[in-house]
Design a protein around this motif. Sequence first.
Motif, PDB file in Angstrom:
ATOM      1  N   LYS A  25      -3.355   5.280  42.945  1.00  0.00           N
ATOM      2  CA  LYS A  25      -1.971   5.116  42.479  1.00  0.00           C
ATOM      3  C   LYS A  25      -1.031   5.386  43.637  1.00  0.00           C
ATOM      4  O   LYS A  25      -0.729   6.530  43.942  1.00  0.00           O
ATOM      5  CB  LYS A  25      -1.690   6.060  41.319  1.00  0.00           C
ATOM      6  N   GLU A  39     -12.882  -2.336  29.323  1.00  0.00           N
ATOM      7  CA  GLU A  39     -13.962  -3.069  29.985  1.00  0.00           C
ATOM      8  C   GLU A  39     -15.323  -2.547  29.553  1.00  0.00           C
ATOM      9  O   GLU A  39     -16.226  -2.377  30.378  1.00  0.00           O
ATOM     10  CB  GLU A  39     -13.830  -2.922  31.505  1.00  0.00           C
ATOM     11  N   SER A  86      -7.049  -3.639  28.352  1.00  0.00           N
ATOM     12  CA  SER A  86      -7.593  -3.111  29.597  1.00  0.00           C
ATOM     13  C   SER A  86      -8.975  -2.502  29.399  1.00  0.00           C
ATOM     14  O   SER A  86      -9.501  -1.867  30.296  1.00  0.00           O
ATOM     15  CB  SER A  86      -6.647  -2.061  30.166  1.00  0.00           C
ATOM     16  N   GLN A  91     -17.549   0.500  31.444  1.00  0.00           N
ATOM     17  CA  GLN A  91     -17.173   0.518  32.858  1.00  0.00           C
ATOM     18  C   GLN A  91     -15.791   1.139  33.036  1.00  0.00           C
ATOM     19  O   GLN A  91     -14.930   1.009  32.183  1.00  0.00           O
ATOM     20  CB  GLN A  91     -17.168  -0.926  33.367  1.00  0.00           C
ATOM     21  N   MET A  92     -15.596   1.820  34.160  1.00  0.00           N
ATOM     22  CA  MET A  92     -14.281   2.407  34.468  1.00  0.00           C
ATOM     23  C   MET A  92     -13.273   1.277  34.671  1.00  0.00           C
ATOM     24  O   MET A  92     -13.507   0.381  35.472  1.00  0.00           O
ATOM     25  CB  MET A  92     -14.401   3.243  35.748  1.00  0.00           C
ATOM     26  N   PRO A  93     -12.164   1.280  33.940  1.00  0.00           N
ATOM     27  CA  PRO A  93     -11.207   0.177  34.025  1.00  0.00           C
ATOM     28  C   PRO A  93     -10.593   0.057  35.425  1.00  0.00           C
ATOM     29  O   PRO A  93     -10.477   1.044  36.143  1.00  0.00           O
ATOM     30  CB  PRO A  93     -10.126   0.530  33.006  1.00  0.00           C
ATOM     31  N   LEU A  94     -10.172  -1.154  35.751  1.00  0.00           N
ATOM     32  CA  LEU A  94      -9.639  -1.437  37.079  1.00  0.00           C
ATOM     33  C   LEU A  94      -8.424  -0.563  37.394  1.00  0.00           C
ATOM     34  O   LEU A  94      -8.307  -0.043  38.500  1.00  0.00           O
ATOM     35  CB  LEU A  94      -9.270  -2.921  37.176  1.00  0.00           C
ATOM     36  N   TYR A  95      -7.533  -0.373  36.437  1.00  0.00           N
ATOM     37  CA  TYR A  95      -6.317   0.387  36.705  1.00  0.00           C
ATOM     38  C   TYR A  95      -6.612   1.860  36.975  1.00  0.00           C
ATOM     39  O   TYR A  95      -5.793   2.557  37.565  1.00  0.00           O
ATOM     40  CB  TYR A  95      -5.305   0.232  35.561  1.00  0.00           C
ATOM     41  N   ARG A  96      -7.790   2.333  36.586  1.00  0.00           N
ATOM     42  CA  ARG A  96      -8.172   3.718  36.908  1.00  0.00           C
ATOM     43  C   ARG A  96      -9.018   3.809  38.164  1.00  0.00           C
ATOM     44  O   ARG A  96      -9.148   4.876  38.754  1.00  0.00           O
ATOM     45  CB  ARG A  96      -8.913   4.348  35.730  1.00  0.00           C
ATOM     46  N   ARG A  97      -9.607   2.668  38.586  1.00  0.00           N
ATOM     47  CA  ARG A  97     -10.402   2.659  39.812  1.00  0.00           C
ATOM     48  C   ARG A  97      -9.526   2.617  41.051  1.00  0.00           C
ATOM     49  O   ARG A  97      -9.900   3.112  42.099  1.00  0.00           O
ATOM     50  CB  ARG A  97     -11.325   1.426  39.833  1.00  0.00           C
ATOM     51  N   LEU A  98      -8.362   2.001  40.952  1.00  0.00           N
ATOM     52  CA  LEU A  98      -7.497   1.822  42.120  1.00  0.00           C
ATOM     53  C   LEU A  98      -6.619   3.042  42.334  1.00  0.00           C
ATOM     54  O   LEU A  98      -6.173   3.667  41.377  1.00  0.00           O
ATOM     55  CB  LEU A  98      -6.623   0.577  41.932  1.00  0.00           C
TER      56      LEU A  98
END
Length: 152
Positions: A60, A48, A46, A51-58
């Motif tokens: 919860k 990247e 995970s 860059q801020m990873p996708l699972y932390r951008r979305l």
Amino acid sequence: MNILSNKVKIKKPKKKLGRGIGTGKGKTSGRGIKGQKSRSGVAIKSFEGGQMPLYRRLPKRGFNPINKNKIAKINLDQLQNFIDNKRVDPSNLINLENLKKKNIIKKTYLKFKILANGNLKTKLDIEADYSSVAAKEKIEKIGGIIKIKNPK
């Protein structure tokens, strides 16, 4: 006869790594040569870069509904047990507020439902938000009254 049949389960032993060059998985143990993935303790699935990873951008949200109705469920045998133990007075109206006052239902619950598991021996007057069909039949068979607040 086919060796790979469904009747006989064949479990192959796991290939042991790092046991000499003759095993086919010696020296680098199938990890190749050098690089980050050849080292131990690496988790870059995970990653990247900076860059801020996708699972932390979305956000919860998952499987927790935002506007969930907390409904307390009470079976008829539980109600009968409360009556036998003198925690509920059968002559009074049984509703959510009374059950909260007697600490039978937690204060976080907003609605409650009567379910039909078990038998009821005492005639009751109940006001509930929901009721199963079988529970309603059992209560009315004894001579009790069940009032549903907002029937659909």
